[in-house]
Design an enzyme around this catalytic site. Structure first.
Site, PDB file in Angstrom:
ATOM      1  N   TYR A   1      32.496  40.765  54.714  1.00  0.00           N
ATOM      2  CA  TYR A   1      32.385  39.321  54.494  1.00  0.00           C
ATOM      3  C   TYR A   1      31.007  38.811  54.887  1.00  0.00           C
ATOM      4  CZ  TYR A   1      37.018  38.692  52.767  1.00  0.00           C
ATOM      5  OH  TYR A   1      38.112  38.738  51.949  1.00  0.00           O
TER       6      TYR A   1
ATOM      7  N   GLN B   1      39.813  28.717  42.965  1.00  0.00           N
ATOM      8  CA  GLN B   1      40.200  29.929  43.692  1.00  0.00           C
ATOM      9  C   GLN B   1      38.986  30.510  44.406  1.00  0.00           C
ATOM     10  OE1 GLN B   1      42.861  32.448  40.837  1.00  0.00           O
ATOM     11  NE2 GLN B   1      41.646  31.074  39.595  1.00  0.00           N
ATOM     12  N   ASN B   2      37.819  29.944  44.145  1.00  0.00           N
ATOM     13  CA  ASN B   2      36.584  30.547  44.670  1.00  0.00           C
ATOM     14  C   ASN B   2      36.380  30.184  46.136  1.00  0.00           C
ATOM     15  OD1 ASN B   2      36.317  31.385  42.087  1.00  0.00           O
ATOM     16  ND2 ASN B   2      34.715  29.922  41.531  1.00  0.00           N
ATOM     17  N   VAL B   3      35.792  31.131  46.870  1.00  0.00           N
ATOM     18  CA  VAL B   3      35.531  30.907  48.293  1.00  0.00           C
ATOM     19  C   VAL B   3      34.038  30.691  48.535  1.00  0.00           C
ATOM     20  CG1 VAL B   3      37.570  32.250  49.016  1.00  0.00           C
ATOM     21  CG2 VAL B   3      35.364  33.420  48.766  1.00  0.00           C
TER      22      VAL B   3
ATOM     23  N   HIS C   1      41.830  29.403  48.072  1.00  0.00           N
ATOM     24  CA  HIS C   1      41.699  30.698  48.756  1.00  0.00           C
ATOM     25  C   HIS C   1      40.763  30.625  49.962  1.00  0.00           C
ATOM     26  CE1 HIS C   1      43.105  32.946  44.858  1.00  0.00           C
ATOM     27  NE2 HIS C   1      44.073  32.305  45.478  1.00  0.00           N
TER      28      HIS C   1
ATOM     29  N   CYS D   1      45.306  30.464  66.436  1.00  0.00           N
ATOM     30  CA  CYS D   1      45.421  29.009  66.608  1.00  0.00           C
ATOM     31  C   CYS D   1      44.741  28.275  65.459  1.00  0.00           C
ATOM     32  CB  CYS D   1      44.876  28.590  67.977  1.00  0.00           C
ATOM     33  SG  CYS D   1      43.079  28.691  68.130  1.00  0.00           S
TER      34      CYS D   1
ATOM     35  N   GLY E   1      36.957  30.159  33.668  1.00  0.00           N
ATOM     36  CA  GLY E   1      36.427  31.368  34.309  1.00  0.00           C
ATOM     37  C   GLY E   1      37.382  32.055  35.257  1.00  0.00           C
TER      38      GLY E   1
HETATM   39  P1  OAD Z   1      38.393  37.535  37.896  1.00  0.00           P
HETATM   40  O1  OAD Z   1      37.251  38.434  38.207  1.00  0.00           O
HETATM   41  O2  OAD Z   1      39.753  38.132  37.858  1.00  0.00           O
HETATM   42  O3  OAD Z   1      38.166  36.825  36.497  1.00  0.00           O
HETATM   43  C1  OAD Z   1      36.920  36.252  36.145  1.00  0.00           C
HETATM   44  C2  OAD Z   1      37.078  35.579  34.791  1.00  0.00           C
HETATM   45  O4  OAD Z   1      35.883  34.881  34.486  1.00  0.00           O
HETATM   46  C3  OAD Z   1      37.322  36.562  33.632  1.00  0.00           C
HETATM   47  O5  OAD Z   1      38.394  36.064  32.835  1.00  0.00           O
HETATM   48  C4  OAD Z   1      36.002  36.538  32.866  1.00  0.00           C
HETATM   49  O6  OAD Z   1      36.193  36.747  31.477  1.00  0.00           O
HETATM   50  C5  OAD Z   1      35.511  35.126  33.150  1.00  0.00           C
HETATM   51  N1  OAD Z   1      34.046  34.932  33.091  1.00  0.00           N
HETATM   52  C6  OAD Z   1      33.061  35.763  33.510  1.00  0.00           C
HETATM   53  N2  OAD Z   1      31.860  35.195  33.373  1.00  0.00           N
HETATM   54  C7  OAD Z   1      32.070  33.946  32.859  1.00  0.00           C
HETATM   55  C8  OAD Z   1      31.226  32.846  32.505  1.00  0.00           C
HETATM   56  N3  OAD Z   1      29.892  32.884  32.676  1.00  0.00           N
HETATM   57  N4  OAD Z   1      31.814  31.727  32.011  1.00  0.00           N
HETATM   58  C9  OAD Z   1      33.158  31.661  31.824  1.00  0.00           C
HETATM   59  N5  OAD Z   1      34.012  32.670  32.151  1.00  0.00           N
HETATM   60  C10 OAD Z   1      33.483  33.783  32.659  1.00  0.00           C
HETATM   61  O7  OAD Z   1      38.320  36.320  38.942  1.00  0.00           O
HETATM   62  P2  OAD Z   1      39.439  35.258  39.334  1.00  0.00           P
HETATM   63  O8  OAD Z   1      40.349  35.000  38.190  1.00  0.00           O
HETATM   64  O9  OAD Z   1      38.742  34.118  39.952  1.00  0.00           O
HETATM   65  O10 OAD Z   1      41.291  36.117  45.383  1.00  0.00           O
HETATM   66  O11 OAD Z   1      40.232  36.045  40.456  1.00  0.00           O
HETATM   67  C11 OAD Z   1      41.279  35.396  41.141  1.00  0.00           C
HETATM   68  C12 OAD Z   1      41.350  35.848  42.564  1.00  0.00           C
HETATM   69  O12 OAD Z   1      41.399  37.278  42.613  1.00  0.00           O
HETATM   70  C13 OAD Z   1      40.136  35.506  43.400  1.00  0.00           C
HETATM   71  O13 OAD Z   1      40.161  34.187  43.908  1.00  0.00           O
HETATM   72  C14 OAD Z   1      40.221  36.505  44.506  1.00  0.00           C
HETATM   73  C15 OAD Z   1      40.573  37.745  43.716  1.00  0.00           C
HETATM   74  O14 OAD Z   1      41.241  38.728  44.414  1.00  0.00           O
HETATM   75  C16 OAD Z   1      41.142  36.230  46.716  1.00  0.00           C
HETATM   76  O15 OAD Z   1      40.142  36.678  47.215  1.00  0.00           O
HETATM   77  C17 OAD Z   1      42.328  35.772  47.488  1.00  0.00           C
END
Ligand code: OAD
Length: 258
Positions: A68, A102-104, A130, A141, A197
């Site tokens: 991290y 969902q982004n951190v 997230h 705590c 995205g």
């Molecule tokens: P993913 O990596 O699963 O998906 C990313 C998405 O963004 C894909 O559908 C790509 O096609 C799309 N993408 C990539 N570049 C892009 C751009 N420039 N414009 C538009 N779309 C684009 O990521 P998340 O769906 O965010 O959780 O993943 C969900 C969760 O899984 C995250 O929050 C994380 C991970 O494990 C935790 O850490 C708890």
């Protein structure tokens, strides 16, 4: 890009009374933040069970904390892009909360700060489902702190001695119930859910667009490729969020009649 989809998408945004946006890693890709499941994504190169589970944290806290710390230092170089900014402007204009991520990476918050030019109103700030990598929390705590560089000793909570860990949701952990509840209510009340995205495979976040749809609203997708939601989306705009969102959400200059 198909003109019909654009016309429909613009009309849906114009006519929507309440909008929720759900974003994922793809919106930050153009800021240089790696996604998770695309080629080159974090979960293609690292094993989440070794880095992002409570078991890994208990077994080998240093490895998890170092990972991290590495993500944090990489993020220090990243800036919000035109996609984050367009969403920030949109929710600032509407004065109504609706941004769920969902982004951190904290980039939505930075975009809201930069676009508002002062303390942004609550409505323009994202619900970070997230968590945030820029913050630590105590494993036991309620204590929270801005993240600090990792030293030789494993950091501990000064109040209770618990492990001081990133304030992010690890695989197998539950989301903050209050936040999730607020996000669900926004989704159920929205007549349009703009999904940007995200591969929409991680629950419960992935259920939010479906909650909008079940309550009678519509889903619109912005993504470089198809996802699990494409078939149920009323409109799907293919391309990069940083290009599509300003064109979709910013007020368009009026076209003069000749
Ligand atoms: P993913 O990596 O699963 O998906 C990313 C998405 O963004 C894909 O559908 C790509 O096609 C799309 N993408 C990539 N570049 C892009 C751009 N420039 N414009 C538009 N779309 C684009 O990521 P998340 O769906 O965010 O959780 O993943 C969900 C969760 O899984 C995250 O929050 C994380 C991970 O494990 C935790 O850490 C708890």
């Amino acid at each position: 890009m198909e003109q019909g989809q654009w016309r429909k998408a613009r009309r849906l945004v114009r006519e929507a009374r309440r909008v929720i946006a759900l974003t994922g890693a793809g919106i930050s890709a153009e800021s240089g933040v790696p996604t998770f499941r695309d080629a080159g994504g974090l979960w293609r190169n690292y094993r989440p069970e070794e880095l992002a589970t409570p078991e890994a944290l208990a077994r080998d806290p240093r490895t998890v904390l170092e990972w991290y710390a590495w993500r944090r230092s990489a993020l220090a170089e990243c800036r919000p892009n035109e996609g984050h900014r367009a969403l920030a402007r949109f929710f600032l204009r509407r004065g109504e909360a609706g941004l769920v991520t969902q982004n951190v990476d904290g980039l939505h918050t930075r975009a809201a700060l930069e676009e508002a030019g002062e303390d942004p109103p609550e409505a323009a700030l994202p619900l970070e489902l997230h968590g945030a990598v820029g913050r630590d929390r105590c494993e036991f705590c309620e204590a929270r702190w801005p993240a600090e560089p990792l030293g030789d000793a494993i950091p501990r909570c000064s109040a209770c001695g618990g492990l001081r860990r990133p304030d992010v949701v690890l695989f197998g952990e539950t989301l903050d119930a209050g936040l999730l509840d607020r996000a669900r209510r926004l989704a159920e009340r929205a007549d349009l859910c703009l999904v940007v995205g995200t591969s929409a495979v991680v629950y419960p976040a992935a259920a939010l667009p479906l909650a909008t749809r079940e309550a009678g609203g519509l889903i619109m997708e912005v993504n470089v490729r198809r996802t699990a939601l494409t078939d149920v989306a009323a409109a799907a705009l293919r391309g990069e969020a940083g290009t599509i969102l300003p064109a979709l959400l910013d007020p368009q200059p009026a076209v003069k009649a000749r």
